[in-house]
Design a protein around this motif. Structure first.
Motif, PDB file in Angstrom:
ATOM      1  N   ALA A  85      32.396  28.841  30.857  1.00 42.12           N
ATOM      2  CA  ALA A  85      32.334  29.499  29.558  1.00 42.12           C
ATOM      3  C   ALA A  85      32.030  30.973  29.741  1.00 42.12           C
ATOM      4  O   ALA A  85      31.370  31.372  30.704  1.00 42.12           O
ATOM      5  CB  ALA A  85      31.268  28.848  28.685  1.00 42.12           C
ATOM      6  N   MET A  91      39.397  27.485  25.161  1.00 39.02           N
ATOM      7  CA  MET A  91      38.558  26.810  24.175  1.00 39.02           C
ATOM      8  C   MET A  91      37.743  27.835  23.384  1.00 39.02           C
ATOM      9  O   MET A  91      37.309  28.852  23.940  1.00 39.02           O
ATOM     10  CB  MET A  91      37.594  25.834  24.871  1.00 39.02           C
ATOM     11  N   TYR A 114      36.205  28.735  28.383  1.00 39.98           N
ATOM     12  CA  TYR A 114      35.698  28.595  27.012  1.00 39.98           C
ATOM     13  C   TYR A 114      35.010  29.889  26.601  1.00 39.98           C
ATOM     14  O   TYR A 114      34.059  30.314  27.238  1.00 39.98           O
ATOM     15  CB  TYR A 114      34.748  27.392  26.996  1.00 39.98           C
TER      16      TYR A 114
END
Length: 372
Positions: free
Chosen positions: A213, A264, A244
């Motif tokens: 992420a 994402m 993400y």
């Protein structure tokens, strides 16, 4: 090697589309995750959320830790059963609250102590406890605990938080262990400093995670800075793992980030806007509080497959908003989540057909033209 397959089926430049495969179902990417902070996507039933096309929702460690409590959720069958959502769930680790609730917490190298914003009680969150809470909840995707810094901030402050987050990443990995059918994501920090972003990404890759992420963006910096940080970060991350971008964002933010290789997204924006009388549409954002809609018989979008967008007039939605009726919040939130999912579905199809740039340009043109 991750036990969670990520199958990339097509790419168009840096943009790519595919599936992350979990026992509870696949997440089609690029994906937008509706935020269900307290085990609910605000104002919507899980059936409405699923009808929009969402494959995954997001829950929050900090809020579920306070109430009803992770142990209670586990005793009641886990978060999926508790909220009646049988598809994948990603749980945020509490790192965002380290920033957003800075006045109610004390941070040290071992973890963070929160004073509850509900009743003033104290709660200790360490990397190990955050992972434990997410295991008790039954999360399909567990996020490492990190420290998110609001921008602008000094380089020294950004670097301190980045290095602490790397230490916590290693501890989170050790605490997570080997959980069959579940994934652990590391979080890149480094604020708006390019070399710190690259260093954070490389450090996480050395530790090894199922996905990566990018945190600490959309926290006060302009969009061009956010995009520049993605351009520094994404090339450092493994191409065969999901990426993400946390807490982002507007439809324009999302399309620009997809073009830079992000898979994402999550954001409270669509439901928060819905509760405040605003609708996201292919014509741009519409403020239903505006008196111009009081006599407008048209739906938000007659071409939408969402009943909230297709079956109710703008005049009726305006009436509900002006009266403060709960139904207005529900219908606009439903419309907004549906629009975000439609945007992502269009992106996936465009990438598969290698026409993503044209798709993104057409979206921007539609927003600019507006309703009329």
């Amino acid at each position: 090697m991750s036990k969670i397959p990520f199958n990339i089926s097509a790419a168009d430049g840096a943009a790519r589309t595919g599936e992350i495969v979990f026992p509870r179902g696949e997440i089609r990417t690029p994906a937008f995750m509706p935020v269900g902070t307290a085990a609910t996507v605000k104002a919507l039933t899980v059936d409405q959320v699923r009808q929009t096309g969402a494959d995954v929702v997001l829950g929050n460690v900090y809020h579920l830790m306070l109430r009803p409590g992770a142990e209670r959720v586990a005793a009641l069958g886990g978060l999926h059963h508790f909220m009646r959502w049988q598809r994948p769930i990603l749980t945020d680790s509490g790192g965002f609250q380290v920033m957003s609730l800075a006045a109610l917490r004390k941070l040290d190298n071992d973890g963070v102590t929160f004073q509850s914003h509900i009743d003033g009680s104290t709660h200790r969150l360490t990397p190990e406890r955050s992972v434990e809470i997410q295991r008790l909840l039954g999360a399909d995707v567990t996020m490492q605990l990190d420290e998110c810094v609001r921008l602008p901030a000094s380089r020294d402050e950004v670097e301190r938080a980045m290095r602490l987050s790397l230490d916590w990443a290693e501890r989170s990995k050790a605490a997570f262990g080997d959980q069959e059918g579940r994934a652990l994501f590391g979080i890149v920090q480094g604020g708006d400093v390019a070399d710190l972003r690259r260093g954070s990404a490389r450090g996480l890759v050395d530790i090894g995670f199922d996905g990566y992420a990018v945190g600490g963006l959309a926290v006060g910096e302009p969009q061009d800075v956010m995009l520049a940080m993605l351009e520094e970060t994404v090339p450092e991350l493994p191409a065969d793992r999901p990426r993400y971008l946390m807490g982002v964002g507007t439809p324009d933010d999302i399309l620009k980030s997809v073009s830079r290789g992000i898979d994402m997204f999550d954001c409270v924006m669509p439901t928060r806007a819905g509760r405040h009388g605003q609708a996201f549409t292919r014509f741009g954002k519409i403020n239903l509080k505006n008196a111009r809609f009081a006599d407008d018989p048209r739906p938000l979008d007659e071409e939408s497959d969402c009943p909230a967008a297709r079956d109710y007039s703008r005049a009726y939605l305006h009436h509900l908003v002006k009266c403060g009726e709960i139904l207005g919040m529900t219908l606009l939130s439903w419309n907004n989540i549906s629009y975000y999912q439609r945007l992502m579905g269009g992106a996936r199809a465009a990438i598969a057909e290698r026409r993503f740039a044209a798709y993104a340009a057409a979206c921007v043109e539609g927003w600019a033209k507006g309703l009329d």
